[in-house]
Design a protein around this motif. Structure first.
Motif, PDB file in Angstrom:
ATOM      1  N   ASN A 181       8.313   0.786   4.614  1.00  0.00           N
ATOM      2  CA  ASN A 181       8.017   2.154   4.189  1.00  0.00           C
ATOM      3  C   ASN A 181       8.145   3.141   5.344  1.00  0.00           C
ATOM      4  O   ASN A 181       7.373   4.096   5.456  1.00  0.00           O
ATOM      5  CB  ASN A 181       6.607   2.210   3.597  1.00  0.00           C
ATOM      6  N   VAL A 200       2.671   9.515   7.093  1.00  0.00           N
ATOM      7  CA  VAL A 200       1.468   8.796   7.489  1.00  0.00           C
ATOM      8  C   VAL A 200       1.555   8.397   8.954  1.00  0.00           C
ATOM      9  O   VAL A 200       2.572   7.873   9.413  1.00  0.00           O
ATOM     10  CB  VAL A 200       1.273   7.531   6.623  1.00  0.00           C
ATOM     11  N   VAL A 240       7.832   6.872   5.066  1.00  0.00           N
ATOM     12  CA  VAL A 240       6.505   7.467   4.891  1.00  0.00           C
ATOM     13  C   VAL A 240       5.643   7.232   6.121  1.00  0.00           C
ATOM     14  O   VAL A 240       4.998   8.144   6.624  1.00  0.00           O
ATOM     15  CB  VAL A 240       5.800   6.890   3.638  1.00  0.00           C
ATOM     16  N   VAL A 241       5.635   6.002   6.621  1.00  0.00           N
ATOM     17  CA  VAL A 241       4.837   5.657   7.798  1.00  0.00           C
ATOM     18  C   VAL A 241       5.719   5.836   9.026  1.00  0.00           C
ATOM     19  O   VAL A 241       6.634   5.046   9.282  1.00  0.00           O
ATOM     20  CB  VAL A 241       4.323   4.213   7.718  1.00  0.00           C
ATOM     21  N   TYR A 277       3.339   5.689  -2.134  1.00  0.00           N
ATOM     22  CA  TYR A 277       3.025   7.002  -1.565  1.00  0.00           C
ATOM     23  C   TYR A 277       4.127   7.997  -1.901  1.00  0.00           C
ATOM     24  O   TYR A 277       5.312   7.651  -2.000  1.00  0.00           O
ATOM     25  CB  TYR A 277       2.852   6.900  -0.045  1.00  0.00           C
ATOM     26  N   ARG A 290       0.814  -1.223   0.000  1.00  0.00           N
ATOM     27  CA  ARG A 290       0.000   0.000   0.000  1.00  0.00           C
ATOM     28  C   ARG A 290       0.847   1.272   0.000  1.00  0.00           C
ATOM     29  O   ARG A 290       0.600   2.198  -0.767  1.00  0.00           O
ATOM     30  CB  ARG A 290      -0.934  -0.009   1.211  1.00  0.00           C
ATOM     31  N   TYR A 291       1.846   1.320   0.861  1.00  0.00           N
ATOM     32  CA  TYR A 291       2.605   2.566   1.022  1.00  0.00           C
ATOM     33  C   TYR A 291       3.834   2.640   0.117  1.00  0.00           C
ATOM     34  O   TYR A 291       4.542   3.656   0.134  1.00  0.00           O
ATOM     35  CB  TYR A 291       2.992   2.752   2.490  1.00  0.00           C
TER      36      TYR A 291
END
Length: 842
Positions: free
Chosen positions: A507, A479, A510-511, A472, A468-469
């Motif tokens: 990730n 996130v 990002v996360v 991004y 999913r990420y």
């Protein structure tokens, strides 16, 4: 029809058990692996991946499932200030959990000018007999007040003798048969006004059904309020503190942050200030109600269907975060409701007041002891600032435009006065859809630093969306995955979440933050069933999900080490299933259903001229009948009235149907890949109160959005619907025009991530094998010189296993393996999560 349903429900399962110490693995009837599947993991130890934030894993605390009152908040008396009300729960009265003891007197709950203070409005007036004793006893939560032999308990009460002389008080701690659990306390309430009286018990016996009785004697009248009993042994020994075993289980999660106090508590209910006797009982969680002396704090209707005392308030939350060594992350209301209420407040004065309240909150947390709100904090016992760095405005509001209009005003005011505070936004209540996409667009447009995502999806979704990420935007907002769970407490749920967490770590650029939700659940009263830690009055136990979260938090590492793994052969198959028709709070009719195979063979044709014998009802909702040559669902109530037809083994087909909304809140739903009431895809046209349309996938009863837009449906208009299914590719047409298309992601049971621990130099190889087959894996560490042994921590159990108060089948096993080298082979058990720590060669 919301993707996330907020409903006050009774739990149908209780999940989870045990101590937190790693020990011998106890597997209940795990099926032997039928075979081993070969995999490879290639680790580029010469490269460095993203740094992992210290706040990668944290906790989200919301008072749902009696998480606070009756749970983490250590108060043992229920309804201690006689404020329970039918506004909280239709079964409540001001005397809920109280019973009369003794004889010859009377008890009356009073709300008049003689009250203890304006926020603590009710009190109990006892008319006492001239001879003997009379009073009340509290029955605590669930089975009663839990008392342990040898432990100390602190009692307090605010009392007023309504006369010039004193009134003798006797306080007893007994079991439910009246047998003493400690020596009674003798106190005397003086006349002339309210005063606090205190004492302590040392328990001489144990009971799970204790009662706390307060009686008076000598005639006249006696007023009581804030009757309290606390265990002396609270977490870190704080007064007005937390239940130690629950707090310690949370501490064992090693959280990097604490998000509080919600959740739906934050953004639902009235946003008005306290206004005396007519103030709303259903109010959003407002921090100023929850600080200062506990007897002066308001109570409130809890969104989840009970009373909230606010004994666990903002000060206690900040203190808890500090005790855990975690970053505090308070959430404040943005004056846009959610959780099914969905309303925006337009009062500019109210908005201005809430913005100022938020600025005051920052001063409460960080201001000097000689400031107004910093002084309040200091007066409560914490002269030093709490060091607040992040603050969230709002919680998953689906009215995206309204929310952002207000969010920007909050953020502008905060940044003007406190530029170092990071203001966190959100993307709504689901993992995708038109509202989610618009929220992210606005977050990027306004330069929001950190965006809170929430979603509760099926285990299959978590196994299918590990990437999913990956896509991004690395230059956009970070996130914060503030709420997520796979809708269950079985080990299969925990495996799916563990597989997904490898993608979160991969990730990490990002996360930067993630927290499972909900955190706590009382076995005796829950509103939401996939919870991390369960408890009753004397015991607490971690669910299978808890064990996964704890081990990931304790084995996070400091940086990702780039790695790749082979996939599972034949993990993805075609979308398979029959077809379906359904409605949601709407009456609709369907006609001319036709299903054709990819090579043109007609599989199903039904114009309903001969009835509806080909269709099977697979839910209990709705009323279906053939009327004027169409199949009609006539009721305007009922959430999912699905009927299905065809072969559950169908693949690669086209479905066509003419559908017409008659009346009701929404549109209609057309199913494909239907396996049953809990397993299907459907095209939801005119869903969510006829505000948008989407394809949703249901697995295990949990739905997730695949694609969506803002299409709405007109009543009385016939729509031509066509769905083409080819393998896992789906194309959808509405009135001959392509509406959307997608490729359904396939669940992958084998997932991994590798991280590096800078302090120890270890490589931490984390592997999830969410299938019954063993995974025989060749691991290549890219030439790294490593020790010949590695430490393993493994969770392995039957996928249906659940931890409970009595049994803990999901528990970690630790061991050491040999034969480790720059390249070696290891076999990971079926249905397992493994943490392999490989040290550098000495």
């Amino acid at each position: 029809m919301p993707a996330k349903t907020y409903r006050r429900r009774t739990a149908v399962t209780a999940a989870a058990t045990g101590t937190l110490l790693a020990g011998a693995l106890c597997v209940t009837a795990a099926a032997p692996a039928s075979a081993a599947t070969d995999y490879t993991i290639d680790v580029d130890t010469a490269a460095t991946g993203p740094q992992i934030s210290d706040t990668m894993y944290g906790i989200f605390m919301e008072d749902i499932n009696h998480a606070a009152d009756g749970g983490l908040y250590a108060e043992l008396v229920q309804n201690r200030s006689f404020e329970y009300n039918t506004a909280d729960n239709e079964n409540y009265t001001p005397m809920t959990s109280w019973e009369e003891v003794g004889g010859g007197g009377s008890a009356e709950v009073v709300d008049d000018d003689g009250r203890l203070n304006e926020r603590n409005r009710n009190y109990l007036r006892l008319t006492l007999p001239g001879d003997g004793e009379y009073g009340v006893a509290n029955t605590g939560y669930s089975t009663g007040i839990a008392v342990e032999e040898g432990k100390e308990y602190d009692f307090s009460v605010w009392a007023r003798a309504d006369g010039d002389g004193g009134t003798p008080l006797t306080v007893r701690l007994t079991d439910d048969r009246g047998e003493p659990l400690a020596e009674p306390l003798g106190l005397e309430a003086e006349g002339g006004g309210w005063a606090e009286y205190t004492g302590a018990f040392t328990a001489s016996a144990s009971s799970t059904a204790g009662r706390l009785a307060v009686t008076g004697s000598g005639g006249g009248s006696l007023s009581l309020d804030m009757v309290s009993l606390f265990p002396r042994d609270t977490f870190k020994g704080h007064e007005n503190g937390l239940r130690a075993d629950l707090a310690e289980k949370i501490a064992d999660l090693d959280p990097g942050f604490v998000r509080f106090p919600g959740g739906c508590l934050v953004n639902t209910g009235s946003h008005e200030a306290y206004e005396g006797p007519d103030w709303p009982r259903e109010r959003s969680f407002q921090w100023k109600d929850t600080v200062g002396p506990v007897e002066e704090r308001a109570v409130n209707h809890n969104f989840w269907g009970y009373n909230q005392s606010y004994g666990l308030g903002y000060y206690e939350y900040f203190q808890f975060a500090e005790d855990l060594g975690a970053m505090p992350l308070p959430v404040v209301p943005a004056l846009v409701t959610g959780c099914g209420e969905n309303e925006a407040t337009d009062d500019p004065e109210l908005l201005e007041r809430h913005i100022q309240d938020t600025l005051d909150l920052i001063e409460f947390a960080n201001g000097p002891a000689d400031s107004e709100w910093g002084g309040l904090r200091a007066g409560m016992g914490h002269p030093e600032p709490f060091g607040l760095t992040h603050l969230q405005v709002g919680n998953e509001e689906p009215l995206v435009e309204d929310f952002f209009e207000r969010f920007v005003e909050f953020r502008d005011a905060i940044e003007a006065e406190y530029p170092d505070i990071t203001v966190v936004g959100n993307s709504g209540p689901s993992s995708g859809g038109a509202g989610f996409d618009r929220a992210w667009e606005l977050n990027r447009e306004h330069g929001v630093e950190l965006v809170d995502e929430h979603y509760y999806n099926s285990p299959e979704w978590f196994l299918s969306n590990n990437e999913r990420y990956d896509s991004y935007d690395r230059e956009g907002p970070d996130v914060f995955l503030g709420e997520y769970a796979s809708q269950g407490n079985r080990f299969s749920n925990a495996l799916a979440e563990a597989a997904y967490m490898t993608g979160l770590e991969r990730n990490a650029d990002v996360v930067t933050m993630a927290s499972y939700a909900p955190l706590l659940a009382a076995e005796w009263d829950t509103q939401w069933t996939p919870d991390m830690i369960w408890f009753d009055n004397t015991r607490s136990w971690g669910s299978a999900n808890y064990e996964v979260q704890r081990l990931f938090a304790q084995n996070t590492g400091d940086a990702v080490v780039p790695s790749t793994a082979s996939g599972t052969p034949d993990a993805s198959g075609p979308i398979t299933g029959a077809v379906g028709l359904s409605t949601w709070n709407t009456s609709a009719e369907f006609d001319d259903v036709k299903v054709t195979s990819a090579d043109g063979e007609e599989l199903l044709g039904d114009d309903f001229s001969g009835g509806a014998d080909q269709w099977e009802h697979i839910t209990d909702a709705g009323s279906w009948a053939v009327e004027d040559g169409a199949y009609v669902q006539t009721e305007t109530a009922g959430e999912n009235t699905m009927v299905m037809a065809g072969d559950p083994e169908w693949t690669d087909y086209d479905m066509e149907v003419t559908a017409t909304k008659r009346e009701g809140d929404e549109g209609f739903l057309v199913g494909f890949g239907v396996q049953g009431s809990d397993e299907y895809y459907w095209w939801n046209l005119g869903g969510w109160g006829n505000t948008q349309s989407a394809v949703e996938h249901a697995s295990g009863g949990a739905k997730s959005t695949v694609v969506s837009d803002d299409t709405t449906i007109e009543a009385g208009r016939a729509y031509d619907v066509r769905i083409e299914v080819r393998g896992r590719d789906v194309t959808l047409y509405l009135d001959g025009e392509e509406w959307n298309s997608f490729t359904a992601p396939a669940p992958e049971p084998f997932r991994q991530v590798v991280t590096h621990d800078e302090e120890t130099g270890e490589y931490i190889v984390k592997v999830v094998n969410a299938q019954s087959e063993e995974a025989r894996t060749s691991i290549d560490l890219g030439g790294a010189e490593v020790a010949p042994t590695a430490d393993l921590t493994v969770l392995a159990a039957d996928p249906d296993a659940e931890n409970t108060a009595e049994e803990r089948p999901v528990a970690p096993e630790t061991s050491t393996i040999g034969g480790v080298d720059s390249s070696f082979t290891h076999t990971f058990p079926g249905n397992s999560v493994t943490f392999m720590r490989i040290a550098p060669r000495e």
